[in-house]
Scaffold this motif. Structure first.
Motif, PDB file in Angstrom:
ATOM      1  N   GLU A 180      32.616  -5.195 -17.899  1.00 46.50           N
ATOM      2  CA  GLU A 180      32.949  -6.609 -17.660  1.00 46.50           C
ATOM      3  C   GLU A 180      32.390  -7.075 -16.325  1.00 46.50           C
ATOM      4  N   LEU A 181      32.593  -6.252 -15.317  1.00 48.61           N
ATOM      5  CA  LEU A 181      32.121  -6.603 -13.977  1.00 48.61           C
ATOM      6  C   LEU A 181      30.600  -6.746 -13.945  1.00 48.61           C
ATOM      7  N   LEU A 182      29.899  -5.812 -14.602  1.00 51.06           N
ATOM      8  CA  LEU A 182      28.437  -5.894 -14.655  1.00 51.06           C
ATOM      9  C   LEU A 182      27.960  -7.155 -15.370  1.00 51.06           C
ATOM     10  N   TYR A 224      28.681 -14.953 -21.102  1.00 46.39           N
ATOM     11  CA  TYR A 224      30.053 -15.363 -20.807  1.00 46.39           C
ATOM     12  C   TYR A 224      30.971 -15.041 -21.987  1.00 46.39           C
ATOM     13  N   GLY A 225      30.481 -15.292 -23.188  1.00 47.78           N
ATOM     14  CA  GLY A 225      31.257 -14.953 -24.385  1.00 47.78           C
ATOM     15  C   GLY A 225      31.500 -13.464 -24.495  1.00 47.78           C
ATOM     16  N   LEU A 226      30.474 -12.662 -24.184  1.00 51.75           N
ATOM     17  CA  LEU A 226      30.631 -11.207 -24.189  1.00 51.75           C
ATOM     18  C   LEU A 226      31.672 -10.784 -23.156  1.00 51.75           C
ATOM     19  N   PHE A 227      31.638 -11.413 -21.991  1.00 46.89           N
ATOM     20  CA  PHE A 227      32.630 -11.107 -20.962  1.00 46.89           C
ATOM     21  C   PHE A 227      34.042 -11.406 -21.452  1.00 46.89           C
ATOM     22  N   LEU A 228      34.233 -12.565 -22.072  1.00 39.80           N
ATOM     23  CA  LEU A 228      35.564 -12.919 -22.580  1.00 39.80           C
ATOM     24  C   LEU A 228      36.030 -11.952 -23.668  1.00 39.80           C
ATOM     25  N   PHE A 229      35.102 -11.546 -24.540  1.00 40.31           N
ATOM     26  CA  PHE A 229      35.442 -10.586 -25.594  1.00 40.31           C
ATOM     27  C   PHE A 229      35.864  -9.251 -24.984  1.00 40.31           C
ATOM     28  N   ASN A 289      39.963  -5.415 -23.366  1.00 42.75           N
ATOM     29  CA  ASN A 289      40.531  -4.582 -22.309  1.00 42.75           C
ATOM     30  C   ASN A 289      42.016  -4.859 -22.108  1.00 42.75           C
ATOM     31  N   LEU A 290      42.504  -5.992 -22.526  1.00 36.57           N
ATOM     32  CA  LEU A 290      43.940  -6.249 -22.450  1.00 36.57           C
ATOM     33  C   LEU A 290      44.724  -5.267 -23.322  1.00 36.57           C
ATOM     34  N   PHE A 291      44.099  -4.814 -24.422  1.00 40.70           N
ATOM     35  CA  PHE A 291      44.769  -3.888 -25.333  1.00 40.70           C
ATOM     36  C   PHE A 291      44.532  -2.429 -24.965  1.00 40.70           C
ATOM     37  N   PHE A 292      43.314  -2.090 -24.504  1.00 43.57           N
ATOM     38  CA  PHE A 292      42.976  -0.686 -24.294  1.00 43.57           C
ATOM     39  C   PHE A 292      43.109  -0.214 -22.846  1.00 43.57           C
ATOM     40  N   ARG A 293      43.089  -1.112 -21.886  1.00 43.35           N
ATOM     41  CA  ARG A 293      43.245  -0.773 -20.462  1.00 43.35           C
ATOM     42  C   ARG A 293      42.298   0.356 -20.042  1.00 43.35           C
TER      43      ARG A 293
END
Length: 135
Positions: A48-50, A26-31, A36-40
């Motif tokens: 993230e989905l995986l 879960y922490g990895l997902f949040l990271f 991804n908010l910055f790099f899109r």
């Protein structure tokens, strides 16, 4: 509301639930989400989905023995990494007052006071005495 909790409780009976590996995933997902908010990037979105699908799969799995085995394997690596970084933190924290030396017999890490000169160090673990020069 109580009926909803009761249904969820009945649904989760016999399933694995959450553990340390899931928490780290879960922490990895949040990271990855924040990154991804910055790099899109669509590649990061796919990773993230995986990760989140793996978390949900592990939490809802009924194969409890396999999930416990996975978690125990993860915990051995996790504790090794955690102990390494906590030891490095202690070395930095005690830099001015202590020096860390390794026992030549049992390879244990020993903390000795930082005083210049040659000292006789005795390992509390194996009782081996050796000379060590501290700068």
């Amino acid at each position: 509301m109580r009926a909803l909790f009761q249904r969820f409780y009945m649904f989760m009976q016999g399933r694995y639930g959450n553990d340390k590996l899931n928490t780290c995933l879960y922490g990895l997902f949040l990271f990855l989400f924040m990154l991804n908010l910055f790099f899109r990037s669509w590649i990061l979105r796919g990773i993230e989905l995986l990760v989140i699908v793996l978390c949900i799969y592990r939490a809802l799995s009924k194969n409890i023995t396999k999930r416990l085995y996975e978690n125990n394997k993860f915990l051995t690596v996790y504790h090794r990494v955690k102990n390494f970084f906590s030891f490095q933190y202690k070395r930095l924290r005690d830099f001015k007052t202590s020096c860390y030396v390794k026992c030549p017999a049992c390879k244990a890490q020993l903390r000795v006071p930082r005083r210049r000169g040659k000292h006789t160090v005795r390992c509390p673990k194996c009782k081996y005495e050796f000379k060590k020069r501290i700068f």
